[in-house]
Design a protein around this motif. Sequence first.
Motif, PDB file in Angstrom:
ATOM      1  N   ALA A   1       0.681  -1.383   0.260  1.00  0.00           N
ATOM      2  CA  ALA A   1       0.057  -0.082   0.427  1.00  0.00           C
ATOM      3  C   ALA A   1       1.211   1.249   0.084  1.00  0.00           C
ATOM      4  O   ALA A   1       0.158   2.212   0.144  1.00  0.00           O
ATOM      5  N   ASP A   2       1.919   1.243   0.940  1.00  0.00           N
ATOM      6  CA  ASP A   2       3.408   2.411   0.438  1.00  0.00           C
ATOM      7  C   ASP A   2       4.371   2.365  -1.030  1.00  0.00           C
ATOM      8  O   ASP A   2       4.755   3.470  -0.551  1.00  0.00           O
ATOM      9  N   ARG A   3       4.062   1.674  -1.807  1.00  0.00           N
ATOM     10  CA  ARG A   3       5.235   1.107  -2.605  1.00  0.00           C
ATOM     11  C   ARG A   3       4.777   2.306  -3.642  1.00  0.00           C
ATOM     12  O   ARG A   3       6.046   3.277  -3.873  1.00  0.00           O
ATOM     13  N   ASP A   4       3.649   3.198  -3.372  1.00  0.00           N
ATOM     14  CA  ASP A   4       3.898   4.377  -4.997  1.00  0.00           C
ATOM     15  C   ASP A   4       4.090   5.581  -4.041  1.00  0.00           C
ATOM     16  O   ASP A   4       4.913   6.305  -4.791  1.00  0.00           O
ATOM     17  N   PHE A   5       4.864   6.047  -2.442  1.00  0.00           N
ATOM     18  CA  PHE A   5       5.406   6.638  -2.493  1.00  0.00           C
ATOM     19  C   PHE A   5       6.668   5.931  -1.972  1.00  0.00           C
ATOM     20  O   PHE A   5       7.655   7.330  -1.593  1.00  0.00           O
ATOM     21  N   ASN A   6       7.239   5.047  -1.519  1.00  0.00           N
ATOM     22  CA  ASN A   6       8.147   4.535  -0.524  1.00  0.00           C
ATOM     23  C   ASN A   6       8.883   3.440  -1.401  1.00  0.00           C
ATOM     24  O   ASN A   6      10.339   3.246  -0.481  1.00  0.00           O
ATOM     25  N   LEU A   7       8.780   2.765  -2.222  1.00  0.00           N
ATOM     26  CA  LEU A   7      10.072   2.531  -2.978  1.00  0.00           C
ATOM     27  C   LEU A   7      10.447   2.931  -4.327  1.00  0.00           C
ATOM     28  O   LEU A   7       9.283   3.238  -5.678  1.00  0.00           O
ATOM     29  N   TYR A   8      10.891   3.252  -4.826  1.00  0.00           N
ATOM     30  CA  TYR A   8      11.332   3.140  -6.115  1.00  0.00           C
ATOM     31  C   TYR A   8      12.367   2.705  -6.833  1.00  0.00           C
ATOM     32  O   TYR A   8      13.367   2.096  -5.914  1.00  0.00           O
ATOM     33  N   THR A   9      12.035   2.864  -8.268  1.00  0.00           N
ATOM     34  CA  THR A   9      13.234   1.689  -8.806  1.00  0.00           C
ATOM     35  C   THR A   9      13.507   2.201  -9.917  1.00  0.00           C
ATOM     36  O   THR A   9      12.318   2.902 -10.842  1.00  0.00           O
ATOM     37  N   PHE A  10      14.821   2.271 -10.203  1.00  0.00           N
ATOM     38  CA  PHE A  10      15.331   3.311 -11.558  1.00  0.00           C
ATOM     39  C   PHE A  10      16.176   2.262 -11.794  1.00  0.00           C
ATOM     40  O   PHE A  10      17.007   1.199 -11.919  1.00  0.00           O
ATOM     41  N   TYR A  11      16.205   2.567 -13.234  1.00  0.00           N
ATOM     42  CA  TYR A  11      17.065   1.497 -14.262  1.00  0.00           C
ATOM     43  C   TYR A  11      18.437   2.572 -15.227  1.00  0.00           C
ATOM     44  O   TYR A  11      18.415   3.454 -15.190  1.00  0.00           O
ATOM     45  N   ALA A  12      19.577   2.100 -14.173  1.00  0.00           N
ATOM     46  CA  ALA A  12      20.549   2.670 -14.543  1.00  0.00           C
ATOM     47  C   ALA A  12      21.429   3.033 -15.335  1.00  0.00           C
ATOM     48  O   ALA A  12      21.652   4.462 -15.963  1.00  0.00           O
ATOM     49  N   PRO A  13      20.603   2.636 -16.622  1.00  0.00           N
ATOM     50  CA  PRO A  13      21.573   2.887 -18.236  1.00  0.00           C
ATOM     51  C   PRO A  13      20.477   4.500 -18.706  1.00  0.00           C
ATOM     52  O   PRO A  13      20.950   4.774 -19.055  1.00  0.00           O
ATOM     53  N   GLU A  14      18.927   3.936 -17.584  1.00  0.00           N
ATOM     54  CA  GLU A  14      17.973   5.355 -18.032  1.00  0.00           C
ATOM     55  C   GLU A  14      18.197   6.577 -17.265  1.00  0.00           C
ATOM     56  O   GLU A  14      17.481   7.567 -17.426  1.00  0.00           O
ATOM     57  N   THR A  15      18.965   6.212 -15.894  1.00  0.00           N
ATOM     58  CA  THR A  15      18.649   7.019 -15.037  1.00  0.00           C
ATOM     59  C   THR A  15      20.301   8.459 -14.859  1.00  0.00           C
ATOM     60  O   THR A  15      20.808   7.148 -13.746  1.00  0.00           O
ATOM     61  N   GLY A  16      20.456   8.869 -14.354  1.00  0.00           N
ATOM     62  CA  GLY A  16      21.785   9.625 -13.959  1.00  0.00           C
ATOM     63  C   GLY A  16      22.203   9.046 -12.787  1.00  0.00           C
ATOM     64  O   GLY A  16      21.158   9.800 -12.017  1.00  0.00           O
ATOM     65  N   PRO A  17      23.444   8.880 -12.265  1.00  0.00           N
ATOM     66  CA  PRO A  17      23.328   8.951 -10.485  1.00  0.00           C
ATOM     67  C   PRO A  17      22.991  10.221  -9.439  1.00  0.00           C
ATOM     68  O   PRO A  17      22.264  10.251  -8.611  1.00  0.00           O
ATOM     69  N   ASP A  18      23.310  11.329 -10.491  1.00  0.00           N
ATOM     70  CA  ASP A  18      22.882  12.217  -9.699  1.00  0.00           C
ATOM     71  C   ASP A  18      21.344  12.683  -9.318  1.00  0.00           C
ATOM     72  O   ASP A  18      21.146  12.478  -8.714  1.00  0.00           O
ATOM     73  N   THR A  19      20.714  12.212  -9.885  1.00  0.00           N
ATOM     74  CA  THR A  19      18.923  11.582 -10.024  1.00  0.00           C
ATOM     75  C   THR A  19      18.913  10.891  -9.264  1.00  0.00           C
ATOM     76  O   THR A  19      17.911  10.982  -8.590  1.00  0.00           O
ATOM     77  N   ILE A  20      19.036   9.754  -8.721  1.00  0.00           N
ATOM     78  CA  ILE A  20      19.175   8.887  -8.424  1.00  0.00           C
ATOM     79  C   ILE A  20      19.778   9.133  -7.037  1.00  0.00           C
ATOM     80  O   ILE A  20      18.969   9.355  -6.130  1.00  0.00           O
ATOM     81  N   MET A  21      20.065  10.115  -6.265  1.00  0.00           N
ATOM     82  CA  MET A  21      21.099  10.500  -5.505  1.00  0.00           C
ATOM     83  C   MET A  21      20.074  11.421  -4.671  1.00  0.00           C
ATOM     84  O   MET A  21      20.203  11.081  -3.476  1.00  0.00           O
TER      85      MET A  21
END
Length: 345
Positions: A50-70
Amino acid sequence: MAQASSAVTFEGLKSQLASRKYAPVYLLHGEEGYYIDELLSMFENIIPEADRDFNLYTFYAPETGPDTIMDACRRYPMMSDYQVVIVKEAQAIRADQLNRFHLYASQPTMSTILVISCRGAQAKAKDLIKQINTHGGVVFESQKVTDRNAGPIISGFIKQKGLNIETKGLAMLRDYVGTDLSRLYNEIDKLTVALAPGSTITPEVIERHIGMSKDYNNFELVNALALKDFNRAFRIVDYFRRNPKNNPVVVTIGTIWNYFSNLLLVTYCRDRSESALCAEIGIRRSWLPDDYKQGMRNYNAWKLIEILHEIRVADCRSKGVGSRMDSYDILNDLVFHILTAPGKI
């Protein structure tokens, strides 16, 4: 958030997560994808659905830069103790890009659990690994299962399930499943459901619940070759021919190679004590299996060298290199060459 050791085993890490003892940053890397997939699933389950929309983030490294993820890692969770940020396919980016995460790992947000996954490859990011180790994170290397360490892994998992296994049953499972961990865990789960706690897995149990014949399998073929039992060896090959789905020739040839290459090692081992011979071939016990004792009586070094050559030739032919023969004819010929090797090179 509890600090974790810089390197743990798969079972140790699973135990920590089950006990809700989390580290701020995890790096999962290595060749064995099964362990990493299982751990990623556990990290995802830290956050209730129930909380994953707010507190779980999944990124794919080739598509998202390290700065955005950090930047995402530095946010605070919404009405929760933790947020989980998972970075998948990090093996697909350059080492210098992966290494940039060391800036965050040196000052992690304690309410964020960052998980970086390099599935199928080792991470080449020295600065990141150093900062993870220094600041209470966890580096888990998922090492590839080999034919040599498959046995201890199988027996260890069976013990964790509260079961025991006979030596022949262990060899049957190792030959049947090989190094496919997903298949291994599924087959053992079947036995866990079928058997009472504390039960012993016997060849009969494996035949009944998994479908592998207790009399016609790679373990029995190797035993027949060790004893030079012509009739039984060719009966097993004939059974394999009539049941090809469960008895691929390439696996059988690999099993035969492992046995005879190990037999050559013990033949040349200077220390003739059984514990030393076991150590030479990577067996964790103090007594040498009977198959090796029989093989040492029936095959001298010259015969073994000739046999290993024939196995390599058969392996190439079974894969279509220089031959169009039926693979079971190739296996039949190989068994004949092994049992009649003159040892005159």
